[in-house]
Design an enzyme around this catalytic site. Structure first.
Site, PDB file in Angstrom:
ATOM      1  N   GLU A 146       0.808  -1.216   0.000  1.00  0.00           N
ATOM      2  CA  GLU A 146       0.000   0.000   0.000  1.00  0.00           C
ATOM      3  C   GLU A 146       0.843   1.269   0.000  1.00  0.00           C
ATOM      4  O   GLU A 146       0.523   2.236  -0.705  1.00  0.00           O
ATOM      5  CB  GLU A 146      -0.940   0.001   1.213  1.00  0.00           C
ATOM      6  CG  GLU A 146      -2.128  -0.939   1.101  1.00  0.00           C
ATOM      7  CD  GLU A 146      -1.780  -2.398   1.369  1.00  0.00           C
ATOM      8  OE1 GLU A 146      -2.641  -3.271   1.155  1.00  0.00           O
ATOM      9  OE2 GLU A 146      -0.629  -2.659   1.807  1.00  0.00           O
ATOM     10  N   HIS A 215     -10.523  -5.605  10.121  1.00  0.00           N
ATOM     11  CA  HIS A 215     -11.251  -5.336   8.885  1.00  0.00           C
ATOM     12  C   HIS A 215     -12.539  -4.557   9.139  1.00  0.00           C
ATOM     13  O   HIS A 215     -13.392  -4.473   8.253  1.00  0.00           O
ATOM     14  CB  HIS A 215     -11.581  -6.644   8.157  1.00  0.00           C
ATOM     15  CG  HIS A 215     -10.385  -7.317   7.574  1.00  0.00           C
ATOM     16  ND1 HIS A 215      -9.545  -8.104   8.321  1.00  0.00           N
ATOM     17  CD2 HIS A 215      -9.872  -7.316   6.313  1.00  0.00           C
ATOM     18  CE1 HIS A 215      -8.575  -8.571   7.549  1.00  0.00           C
ATOM     19  NE2 HIS A 215      -8.749  -8.097   6.335  1.00  0.00           N
TER      20      HIS A 215
END
Length: 410
Positions: A146, A215
């Site tokens: 990322e 998450h």
């Protein structure tokens, strides 16, 4: 493929360059001015009104100026009314894809990058089939890195491209926080205005259904303090498409928050082209007794509570703030002046969340119009549990909203 990474990534070293003159040859086949000429251009389905449909067969570039503080002035919205055209029905993730696809057709400088965004079509299928249509260079699959591909996107934006960076999950973008904070938000200022960063960073977040703590993060509060960043949150297929298109056209870096539980929301949207104002809230339900401010998934918890409140004789005004930074204090202020009471409902954490910033902004600007203290309902300051019942208890529920309004209006 390696040449693409080397070419676009090299832009990060050019912050001292006098202009946006570097153009990655693999992306552009001709000089940037000529290349970027505008072209005129089986599941459960939850509808935006809250109804559930068990459908087994469902399948003017204008710079958005940042505001120095948390106040945005009122502007005319260019969004077309959905009642002016029969339109077509789309799920929210399909509306995002349609908006992205239209902008890629309109502007050859728009490109997409992220993990599995290419031939797989993205983890929630927002980029499905775009690689087939636009090719691997404009829909670029990246490694699981990322920090690297977000930095690459920022470098691409510095050269004149308009990248849309997808975080497979918003929680993963914490790995790119340095790029978003120190480069994405600040390079326009630190370069003395020599560079603009027209990048969109988007992805799913929020509490899903037993996705676990890592998450289920709500990162709005993490990014709101970064100077130079705009933040919006979509809540319906209509505003998802409109905000996506507006974010891509903006000259500012924009973070678009999508909620993982809203992707299957269905709504009829217009056939004609439209965009939504990035700095404008949406009046969901006019009312007289209390202003309820919310965004994203909590919009539907609030509307569920509103039905109960109406049956009990209350008349709540519901506003989807949509713009998380800057706040649309024109719309919010007019509502506060009318109702004199405010309830804020968010899924973000209570400590340092969007609700805390919104409470401060309302207190600073409209304190004299309040007849009662502002009440803020937020998620608990705990990691989201995996167990379904415990997970539900950490998030604001409609019954809590009803109780809060009743207490406030006594």
């Amino acid at each position: 493929m390696a040449a693409i990474f080397q070419g676009v990534g090299a832009a990060a070293t050019l912050s001292s360059s006098p202009s946006n003159s570097f153009v990655p040859k693999k992306f552009l086949t001709s000089p940037r001015r000529s290349f970027c000429v505008r072209k005129v251009p089986s599941s459960v389905v939850v509808r935006s009104d809250g109804s559930v449909n068990f459908d087994l067969n469902s399948k003017s570039r204008r710079a958005q100026q940042l505001v120095a503080n948390a106040v945005a002035t009122k502007a005319d919205s260019s969004a077309a009314s959905s009642s002016s055209n029969p339109g077509h029905e789309l799920l929210l993730f399909e509306a995002l894809r349609e908006g992205l696809e239209e902008e890629m057709e309109r502007d050859p400088c728009v490109c997409v990058m992220g993990e599995d965004v290419g031939h797989y079509g993205g983890s929630y299928k927002v980029t499905k089939d775009l690689a087939k249509k636009f090719g691997d260079l404009r829909v670029l699959d990246t490694p699981i890195a990322e920090n690297s591909f977000t930095g690459m996107g920022i470098g691409a934006a510095m050269t004149g491209l308009r990248p849309v960076v997808e975080g497979m999950n918003m929680g993963f973008l914490l790995l790119a926080f340095n790029q978003i904070s120190n480069n994405c938000g600040m390079l326009h200022y630190t370069s003395g205005g020599q560079f603009t960063i027209p990048i969109v960073i988007r992805g799913p977040g929020g509490v899903g259904r037993q996705l676990g703590a890592e998450h289920s993060q709500r990162l709005e509060s993490y990014f709101q303090s970064i100077p130079g960043i705009q933040m919006v949150a979509c809540s319906t297929p209509y505003n998802a498409k409109g905000l996506m298109k507006a974010a891509i056209r903006s000259e500012n870096p924009v973070i678009l928050f999508e909620h993982v539980l809203l992707y299957n929301l269905k709504e009829r949207i217009p056939d004609e082209d439209y965009i939504c104002n990035l700095e404008e809230a949406e009046m969901v339900r006019p009312g007289e007794h209390v202003t309820i401010l919310t965004y994203s998934r909590m919009r539907y918890h609030v509307m569920q509570a509103a039905k109960t409140l109406v049956n009990k004789g209350y008349d709540p005004e519901v506003i989807d703030i949509r713009s998380l930074k800057p706040f649309d204090l024109y719309t919010i202020g007019n509502s506060v002046k009318k109702t004199h009471r405010v309830v804020i409902v968010e899924e973000c954490m209570r400590t340092g969340g969007i609700g805390a910033s919104l409470t401060a902004a309302i207190t600073e600007n409209f304190n004299d119009y309040l007849d009662a203290p502002i009440m803020c309902l937020s998620s608990q300051d705990v990691p989201t549990p995996y167990a379904g019942t415990l997970e539900e208890w950490t998030v604001v529920q409609p019954a809590q909203i009803v109780t809060a309004v009743e207490q406030l209006c006594q």
